[in-house]
Motif scaffolding. Structure first.
Motif, short mmCIF file in Angstrom:
data_model
loop_
_atom_site.label_atom_id
_atom_site.label_comp_id
_atom_site.label_asym_id
_atom_site.label_seq_id
_atom_site.Cartn_x
_atom_site.Cartn_y
_atom_site.Cartn_z
N GLY A 167 -25.27 45.17 7.62
CA GLY A 167 -25.71 45.06 9.00
C GLY A 167 -25.93 43.63 9.46
O GLY A 167 -25.65 42.67 8.73
N LEU A 168 -26.44 43.49 10.67
CA LEU A 168 -26.71 42.18 11.26
C LEU A 168 -27.89 41.53 10.56
O LEU A 168 -28.91 42.19 10.27
CB LEU A 168 -27.02 42.36 12.75
N ALA A 169 -27.76 40.24 10.28
CA ALA A 169 -28.84 39.44 9.70
C ALA A 169 -29.29 39.97 8.34
O ALA A 169 -30.47 40.00 8.01
CB ALA A 169 -30.02 39.33 10.66
N GLY A 221 -24.83 35.67 4.67
CA GLY A 221 -24.76 35.51 3.22
C GLY A 221 -24.81 34.06 2.78
O GLY A 221 -24.82 33.12 3.59
N PRO A 222 -24.82 33.84 1.47
CA PRO A 222 -25.03 32.50 0.92
C PRO A 222 -23.89 31.53 1.17
O PRO A 222 -24.08 30.31 1.05
CB PRO A 222 -25.20 32.76 -0.59
N ALA A 251 -43.12 47.19 0.01
CA ALA A 251 -42.47 46.28 -0.94
C ALA A 251 -41.05 45.94 -0.48
O ALA A 251 -40.60 44.79 -0.61
CB ALA A 251 -42.45 46.89 -2.34
N GLU A 252 -40.35 46.93 0.08
CA GLU A 252 -38.99 46.68 0.57
C GLU A 252 -39.03 45.80 1.82
O GLU A 252 -38.18 44.91 1.99
CB GLU A 252 -38.29 48.01 0.88
N ASP A 309 -36.60 36.99 2.11
CA ASP A 309 -35.21 36.60 1.89
C ASP A 309 -34.74 35.68 3.02
O ASP A 309 -34.66 36.11 4.17
CB ASP A 309 -34.34 37.86 1.84
N PRO A 310 -34.42 34.41 2.72
CA PRO A 310 -33.99 33.50 3.79
C PRO A 310 -32.66 33.90 4.43
O PRO A 310 -32.31 33.39 5.50
CB PRO A 310 -33.87 32.15 3.07
#
Length: 307
Positions: free
Chosen positions: A36-38, A67-68, A196-197, A204-205
């Motif tokens: 999905g987005l972002a 993504g990275p 937690a999720e 997560d950057p």
């Protein structure tokens, strides 16, 4: 088993990140995942492990601007022009790479959220190449206010440029999703009931970043096109399709509209499931084991039963 990241190239030579997770032995079928987005493809590693355990291969690619491998200045941006079409082309390039690596294996497309919107265009163009399609966290016809959103997106693009990021657009498109869950602990409680999720997403950057004005235009224009009944017409009517969503998913507030449209279009192998109380990311929900087991059971039917 295990994640194997690799690079492939789009039609224009852009370097894109893909991932493959392979089972022991030949796969019964291959699931192509569109995120999905972002967010990004690595978030589907848990699903991929479950698919591998059941004998399925999983492949996932990062969309442009995600993504990275995305350059910092490109995060949240497909392209200056024709971004939606380019993203669809990348999915087809990746699909053909998968087909070459796994000759003869049935291919199933899986799209979540924005990946499901891309997926509906992808499946319309390529249903003959697929053994099935799965749409998670999707939606039907946008509300009437969506037309105003398209206009505002264009005004913000004029004001800020194609790569500009508009707090107004981000608030309009995502800010209201948390309102049903007030008092909310975070800005993204709408994703899952599992704190937690949610916390993993927040930490997560490569998740939750703002998107550009051009991507907003790309997405809102695509949603308007997908709302038309004729968007489903090119899909072969005997394609197995699985639509699932959380009952409390604010993105899928009109998921019944999509299901009704698919039923009206005459799909003969349509399966739907709405999970009570679940929010947007059902695969990361408190009942995720149930959600994953249901998906695998559906895939078993597509692949022809057990090994």
């Amino acid at each position: 088993m295990g994640d194997s990241a690799f690079y492939f190239h789009g039609d224009d030579g852009a370097r894109l990140l893909g991932r493959r997770w392979l089972p022991e032995g030949p796969p019964r079928a291959v699931v192509q995942i569109a995120h999905g987005l972002a967010e990004h493809s690595q978030r589907y590693a848990r699903l991929a492990a479950a698919l591998n355990q059941a004998g399925f291969a999983a492949y996932a690619s990062d969309h442009r601007g995600h993504g990275p491998s995305a350059a910092p200045g490109d995060l949240g941006h497909f392209a200056d022009r024709d971004g939606w079409a380019i993203a669809l082309g990348d999915l087809w390039t990746f699909n053909r790479l998968i087909a070459a690596e796994q000759p003869g294996a049935p291919l199933v497309f899986f799209g979540h959220s924005m990946g499901s919107f891309l997926g509906r265009g992808f499946v319309a163009a390529h249903s003959d190449a697929l053994a099935g399609a799965v749409f998670s966290g999707s939606n039907g016809k946008p509300p009437a206010l969506a037309a105003l959103g398209r206009l505002i997106a264009r005004i913000e693009r004029l004001r800020l440029g194609r790569k500009g990021k508009s707090a107004l657009l981000n608030q309009m498109m995502f800010g209201d999703f948390n309102k049903p869950f007030a008092p909310a602990r975070t800005a993204v409680d709408w994703l899952s009931r599992d704190p937690a999720e949610v916390d993993k997403y927040v930490a997560d950057p490569l998740c939750g970043f703002p998107f550009t004005t051009q991507l907003a235009v790309d997405l809102l224009d695509a949603l308007a096109a997908l709302a038309r009944p004729e968007s489903l017409a090119p899909i072969r009517k005997d394609l197995p399709i699985y639509v699932f969503s959380g009952e409390k998913d604010p993105v899928g507030a009109n998921i019944s509209g999509l299901i009704d449209a698919m039923q009206a279009a005459g799909f003969t192998r349509l399966t739907t499931r709405i999970y009570p109380g679940a929010r947007h990311e059902t695969l990361n929900e408190t009942n995720r084991e149930e959600v994953t087991a249901d998906l695998i059971a559906w895939l078993d039917g597509v692949a022809g039963g057990s090994r």
